[in-house]
Enzyme design. Structure first.
Site, PDB file in Angstrom:
ATOM      1  N   THR A  47       0.821  -1.213   0.000  1.00 13.91           N
ATOM      2  CA  THR A  47       0.000   0.000   0.000  1.00 13.91           C
ATOM      3  C   THR A  47       0.854   1.263   0.000  1.00 13.91           C
ATOM      4  O   THR A  47       0.380   2.347  -0.352  1.00 13.91           O
ATOM      5  CB  THR A  47      -0.946  -0.005   1.223  1.00 13.91           C
ATOM      6  OG1 THR A  47      -1.881   1.061   1.103  1.00 13.91           O
ATOM      7  CG2 THR A  47      -0.180   0.160   2.529  1.00 13.91           C
ATOM      8  N   LYS A  48       2.130   1.149   0.376  1.00 14.74           N
ATOM      9  CA  LYS A  48       3.005   2.314   0.468  1.00 14.74           C
ATOM     10  C   LYS A  48       3.322   2.918  -0.893  1.00 14.74           C
ATOM     11  O   LYS A  48       3.788   4.053  -0.969  1.00 14.74           O
ATOM     12  CB  LYS A  48       4.293   1.947   1.204  1.00 14.74           C
ATOM     13  CG  LYS A  48       4.085   1.526   2.654  1.00 14.74           C
ATOM     14  CD  LYS A  48       3.472   2.628   3.504  1.00 14.74           C
ATOM     15  CE  LYS A  48       3.433   2.236   4.989  1.00 14.74           C
ATOM     16  NZ  LYS A  48       2.893   3.307   5.838  1.00 14.74           N
ATOM     17  N   ASP A  49       3.065   2.167  -1.975  1.00 13.77           N
ATOM     18  CA  ASP A  49       3.214   2.766  -3.305  1.00 13.77           C
ATOM     19  C   ASP A  49       2.370   4.026  -3.425  1.00 13.77           C
ATOM     20  O   ASP A  49       2.759   5.003  -4.076  1.00 13.77           O
ATOM     21  CB  ASP A  49       2.741   1.780  -4.390  1.00 13.77           C
ATOM     22  CG  ASP A  49       3.744   0.677  -4.661  1.00 13.77           C
ATOM     23  OD1 ASP A  49       4.795   0.625  -3.995  1.00 13.77           O
ATOM     24  OD2 ASP A  49       3.465  -0.159  -5.543  1.00 13.77           O
ATOM     25  N   ALA A  52       4.058   7.015  -1.562  1.00 15.98           N
ATOM     26  CA  ALA A  52       5.330   7.393  -2.177  1.00 15.98           C
ATOM     27  C   ALA A  52       5.083   8.253  -3.416  1.00 15.98           C
ATOM     28  O   ALA A  52       5.666   9.342  -3.569  1.00 15.98           O
ATOM     29  CB  ALA A  52       6.134   6.153  -2.541  1.00 15.98           C
ATOM     30  N   THR A  79       7.702   1.328   2.649  1.00 19.22           N
ATOM     31  CA  THR A  79       7.728   2.697   2.131  1.00 19.22           C
ATOM     32  C   THR A  79       9.036   2.947   1.397  1.00 19.22           C
ATOM     33  O   THR A  79       9.066   3.580   0.343  1.00 19.22           O
ATOM     34  CB  THR A  79       7.546   3.725   3.262  1.00 19.22           C
ATOM     35  OG1 THR A  79       6.327   3.454   3.951  1.00 19.22           O
ATOM     36  CG2 THR A  79       7.502   5.142   2.705  1.00 19.22           C
TER      37      THR A  79
END
Length: 346
Positions: A47-49, A52, A79
């Site tokens: 989910t950190k895409d 970012a 992340t």
């Protein structure tokens, strides 16, 4: 994207629009319909895409990031991978301060993606000069032309999920969601998604998953930081030893704590029942749902969405490694039997 050929200009165009999958086997006996938002389908496998790309493009739009600059961040791994991936496409240098609690798999991936990695001791106070927070701050001060993402205290972390994850879940459930269950680390995922869903329907119940050894649940209940709550635990990317401003505690209805051991077993169970190879925090989210179900949280009309933050490939040296599980004292007879299913032909 060239629609007629289904060709993408670069990997960043694949971020978001992850699938919602109904869980039917592991949820046997649990009332209501249970769905997983499987963020491992992002190109960076987490989910950190979302944050970012969102934060970096906002920095570009505001003129904070310029060609040739260096991006610095603190991360438990996911992340950092996402920032490194975005940096490659956009042409930035990437430096990451990583907790020593991060799996070797994650650290190796970060190096493979061209990032310079500083591994910092996990079990020190947040204001200790060796902590990954302080190391990142120091590097930012020392390196000219650097930008510190600072996900724990960046409001854009929340905005990224308000603008993407929340609307996706609302559309995928046709507005019928009754409960959102998500792990809370920086708090951006749960907070941004919760804000959007509650704007559409204030009755949606938002439940955060926290770890034993973390301060978040007690802070939510008392608004007091209690250092006595802090002790070492194994789950990466869940809980905190500080209070992130990227967590909107008012958008969260309550927290549930889960153990390292049960979360690890539940992640393995998801693979064997649903065919979903997901990360440690996904196991934690599912474990939280099990505990809530035992407490009578759901009924036949419940439509529950869990966010599964990342892919199981990030944990091959941890929860999916029999030796690591044995070392933690996590093996029970069921898992020992599973470990014996490999048969070598001589």
């Amino acid at each position: 994207m060239k629609e007629e050929l289904q060709v993408y200009d670069n990997v960043l165009q694949l971020i978001g629009n992850t699938p919602l999958i109904q869980l039917k086997k592991i949820t046997k006996g649990i009332k209501g319909d249970i769905f997983a938002k499987v963020e491992g389908f992002n190109p960076g496998h987490s989910t950190k895409d979302r944050i970012a790309l969102y934060i970096i493009e906002e920095a570009e739009r505001k003129g904070i990031l310029k060609p040739g600059d260096t991006i610095i961040e603190t991360t438990s791994g996911n992340t950092g991978f996402s920032i490194a991936m975005v940096s490659i496409i956009k042409g930035y240098e990437c430096i990451l301060a990583v907790s020593s609690k991060s799996s070797n798999d994650k650290i190796d991936m970060l190096k493979t993606m061209g990032a310079k990695v500083y591994v910092c001791p996990a079990h020190v106070a947040a204001d200790d000069p060796r902590s990954y927070y302080e190391v990142a701050k120091r590097l930012h001060q020392e390196i000219k032309g650097s930008v510190y993402i600072n996900q724990y205290f960046n409001e854009l972390n929340i905005d990224a999920h308000f603008s993407s994850t929340g609307p996706e879940i609302w559309k995928q459930t046709e507005g019928k969601i009754t409960h959102l269950i998500a792990c809370s680390g920086t708090g951006g995922t749960i907070s941004g998604t919760a804000r959007y869903l509650k704007e559409q329907n204030p009755e949606v119940k938002v439940i955060g998953i926290d770890a034993y050894g973390s301060v978040l649940k007690k802070y939510h209940e008392t608004r007091e930081f209690d250092a006595k709550e802090i002790y070492p635990y194994r789950i990466e990317g869940l809980g905190k030893n500080l209070i992130p401003t990227a967590t909107d505690f008012d958008a969260i209805d309550k927290f549930v704590k889960v153990t390292d051991e049960e979360s690890a077993h539940t992640a393995r169970e998801l693979a064997k029942t649903e065919g979903l190879f997901v990360g440690y925090t996904s196991g934690a989210a599912m474990q939280g749902l099990k505990q809530l179900a035992r407490d009578g949280e759901f009924d036949e009309n419940s439509n529950v969405v869990l966010i599964f933050p990342d892919h199981g490939s990030r944990y091959m040296s941890k929860i999916y490694n029999d030796n690591w599980m044995q070392e933690q004292g996590f093996f029970d007879t069921q898992n020992e039997a599973a470990a014996q299913e490999i048969e070598f032909i001589k």
